[in-house]
Design a protein around this motif. Sequence first.
Motif, PDB file in Angstrom:
ATOM      1  N   GLN A 191       0.822  -1.209   0.000  1.00  0.00           N
ATOM      2  CA  GLN A 191       0.000   0.000   0.000  1.00  0.00           C
ATOM      3  C   GLN A 191       0.858   1.262   0.000  1.00  0.00           C
ATOM      4  O   GLN A 191       0.502   2.265  -0.623  1.00  0.00           O
ATOM      5  CB  GLN A 191      -0.929   0.023   1.212  1.00  0.00           C
TER       6      GLN A 191
ATOM      7  N   CYS B 143      -3.430 -14.830  -5.135  1.00  0.00           N
ATOM      8  CA  CYS B 143      -4.406 -14.074  -5.927  1.00  0.00           C
ATOM      9  C   CYS B 143      -5.528 -14.977  -6.409  1.00  0.00           C
ATOM     10  O   CYS B 143      -6.708 -14.623  -6.349  1.00  0.00           O
ATOM     11  CB  CYS B 143      -3.720 -13.390  -7.111  1.00  0.00           C
TER      12      CYS B 143
ATOM     13  N   SER C 258      -7.805 -16.081  -3.527  1.00  0.00           N
ATOM     14  CA  SER C 258      -8.680 -15.026  -3.019  1.00  0.00           C
ATOM     15  C   SER C 258      -9.866 -14.737  -3.932  1.00  0.00           C
ATOM     16  O   SER C 258     -10.871 -14.175  -3.482  1.00  0.00           O
ATOM     17  CB  SER C 258      -7.878 -13.732  -2.828  1.00  0.00           C
TER      18      SER C 258
ATOM     19  N   GLY D  87     -11.910  -6.766  -6.313  1.00  0.00           N
ATOM     20  CA  GLY D  87     -10.633  -6.334  -5.767  1.00  0.00           C
ATOM     21  C   GLY D  87     -10.058  -7.254  -4.714  1.00  0.00           C
ATOM     22  O   GLY D  87      -9.059  -6.913  -4.077  1.00  0.00           O
ATOM     23  N   ALA D  88     -10.653  -8.435  -4.523  1.00  0.00           N
ATOM     24  CA  ALA D  88     -10.123  -9.381  -3.536  1.00  0.00           C
ATOM     25  C   ALA D  88      -8.686  -9.766  -3.869  1.00  0.00           C
ATOM     26  O   ALA D  88      -7.862  -9.973  -2.972  1.00  0.00           O
ATOM     27  CB  ALA D  88     -11.003 -10.620  -3.463  1.00  0.00           C
ATOM     28  N   CYS D  89      -8.369  -9.840  -5.139  1.00  0.00           N
ATOM     29  CA  CYS D  89      -7.016 -10.215  -5.558  1.00  0.00           C
ATOM     30  C   CYS D  89      -6.014  -9.101  -5.257  1.00  0.00           C
ATOM     31  O   CYS D  89      -4.819  -9.358  -5.075  1.00  0.00           O
ATOM     32  CB  CYS D  89      -6.994 -10.567  -7.037  1.00  0.00           C
ATOM     33  N   ILE D  90      -6.488  -7.848  -5.207  1.00  0.00           N
ATOM     34  CA  ILE D  90      -5.601  -6.738  -4.846  1.00  0.00           C
ATOM     35  C   ILE D  90      -5.108  -6.937  -3.424  1.00  0.00           C
ATOM     36  O   ILE D  90      -3.918  -6.790  -3.127  1.00  0.00           O
ATOM     37  CB  ILE D  90      -6.331  -5.390  -4.986  1.00  0.00           C
ATOM     38  N   ASP D  91      -6.029  -7.284  -2.541  1.00  0.00           N
ATOM     39  CA  ASP D  91      -5.657  -7.590  -1.156  1.00  0.00           C
ATOM     40  C   ASP D  91      -4.885  -8.894  -1.062  1.00  0.00           C
ATOM     41  O   ASP D  91      -3.968  -9.035  -0.247  1.00  0.00           O
ATOM     42  CB  ASP D  91      -6.915  -7.703  -0.286  1.00  0.00           C
TER      43      ASP D  91
ATOM     44  N   SER E  27      -3.661  -4.308  -9.282  1.00  0.00           N
ATOM     45  CA  SER E  27      -4.120  -2.976  -8.901  1.00  0.00           C
ATOM     46  C   SER E  27      -5.260  -2.563  -9.829  1.00  0.00           C
ATOM     47  O   SER E  27      -5.691  -3.348 -10.675  1.00  0.00           O
ATOM     48  CB  SER E  27      -2.975  -1.967  -8.957  1.00  0.00           C
TER      49      SER E  27
ATOM     50  N   CYS F  75     -14.017   1.149  -2.414  1.00  0.00           N
ATOM     51  CA  CYS F  75     -14.371   0.101  -3.379  1.00  0.00           C
ATOM     52  C   CYS F  75     -13.831   0.421  -4.765  1.00  0.00           C
ATOM     53  O   CYS F  75     -14.016   1.530  -5.266  1.00  0.00           O
ATOM     54  CB  CYS F  75     -15.901  -0.011  -3.408  1.00  0.00           C
TER      55      CYS F  75
ATOM     56  N   CYS G 274     -17.163  -8.059  -0.196  1.00  0.00           N
ATOM     57  CA  CYS G 274     -16.068  -7.975   0.778  1.00  0.00           C
ATOM     58  C   CYS G 274     -16.542  -8.530   2.121  1.00  0.00           C
ATOM     59  O   CYS G 274     -17.617  -8.152   2.598  1.00  0.00           O
ATOM     60  CB  CYS G 274     -15.603  -6.536   0.952  1.00  0.00           C
TER      61      CYS G 274
ATOM     62  N   PRO H 223     -11.088  -3.232  -0.611  1.00  0.00           N
ATOM     63  CA  PRO H 223      -9.676  -3.326  -1.029  1.00  0.00           C
ATOM     64  C   PRO H 223      -8.921  -2.010  -0.966  1.00  0.00           C
ATOM     65  O   PRO H 223      -7.697  -2.011  -1.013  1.00  0.00           O
ATOM     66  CB  PRO H 223      -9.778  -3.836  -2.472  1.00  0.00           C
TER      67      PRO H 223
END
Length: 487
Positions: A9, A158, A161, A186-190, A198, A329, A438, A446
């Motif tokens: 981040q 990734c 998730s 965006g679960a894969c971003i986390d 991203s 989001c 989420c 995310p």
Amino acid sequence: MFKFTTDTQQIKYEVLKSVAKYAHEGTLVESKEMIPFEIIKGIKPRFRCCVYREREIIRQRIRLSMGNKPHGLNSSYDKKQQIVYVIPSACEGCTINRYQVTANCQKCLAKKCHEACKFGAVTITPTGAVIDQEKCKECGLCAKVCPYNAITDLIRPCKKSCPVDAIQMDENKIAAIDADLCINCGACIDGCPFGAVSELSQVVDVVELLKNHKNTYAVFAPAIEGQFGSDVTNSMIKKALRKLGFKDVHEVALGADAISMNEADELIEAVHHNHKLTTSCCPSFYNLIYKHFPKNTQYISHTATPMLAIARYIKAHDENAKVVFIGPCVAKKGEMAQQNITDGVDYVITFEELVALLDAREIDFEPCTEEEREGSFYGSKFAEYGGVAASVLKAATEKDSTFTATAQKCSGGAECRKALALLNAGKFPDDILEGMACEGGCINGPATLIPVSVAKRNREKLIDKHINNISQNVSKYDFSNVNLNKH
């Protein structure tokens, strides 16, 4: 300057801040090539194998921050409304081979792993089983039959998730997103520990809008309460946004209150006709229905999302308004593009991008003498899973004290899929289904700034001061000419 707890981040923030700073100064085009050298100084790498790779990743992040896709993507990304992308140069470090033999292998006589493999990938050696990764098709049969659990299934973070199996590996074993399956949650971003996933940004567009359009309004999601600590109120956030250049600022929680009253009528009618209803402020939940459970589109509420409702409220009172949504989001960016509605939101930025904009201008949160509150307690609870259904049910009882209905709330993509499968099969038992992609709701989105547990504690000190009567709160505002339906 904001300090994030994770390096992934932090580096994203530093890029966004630099891009926002130069965009505000009007020198981004000539300065963007220097940003990688300003962030990664000298010859010693900060995160990766070498500074050259790090700077290439920064360059790709600059592209995303300017609203452009990274270089090196395959054709599966050539889809409209795709928001989430893999940065190929950053995709590294994961275990490339999914199935691996561990030291638990006992070199047993049965050789079940060898017998189970249909591709000749498993051989037995004096030191144990060996998997030929060139032949392995990752079917998993060897791991399934091993009596000692000696073969591990190491799924990439990734991929693990993703709730819709939208992430696959390309010919170079670099992660790739299937846009036909992706719901932009965006679960894969986390999930990616290397920050290799991203989303597209509209930071530059928002900076230009603030410089050139005087009637620009900001609206922020209910999840913002608690993100900056338990002492930073909505009034303080509004004050900072006005200093940033927005003409005025409104709470999306007010839009949530308005749509709760509208959707309450829809729910009462649905229950009367023994019809199911799905409700959510989550665009990924609706993407899940449209892409993976299209039969269930008949149950989607016709009421607008809070984001759309508050944008229409602003534009009903200022025909020259431009509206920027601020939230946790990334899927909201897709919602904005999908709607293509002239009286809706014009741009979307995340909490991460907001911090970058404020820090680029050196704007801090300052105390306020009076507290502005537009949303009710229930509107603010839209940020937490279960909050949408609770608000609609509360609004329904405010309209009809004898009304009763049952609701099921789903936290995370896996729970949403199970409930939608039941609905698809005609076996869903409740009247209303609320889905949040989420886990825990928007407060765990995310693009949030702090851990969800901390955010919840902060919010408890802030939102209990809000009014708890939805209809009474909405009556204070003029929604008479505002369309609260989706279209």
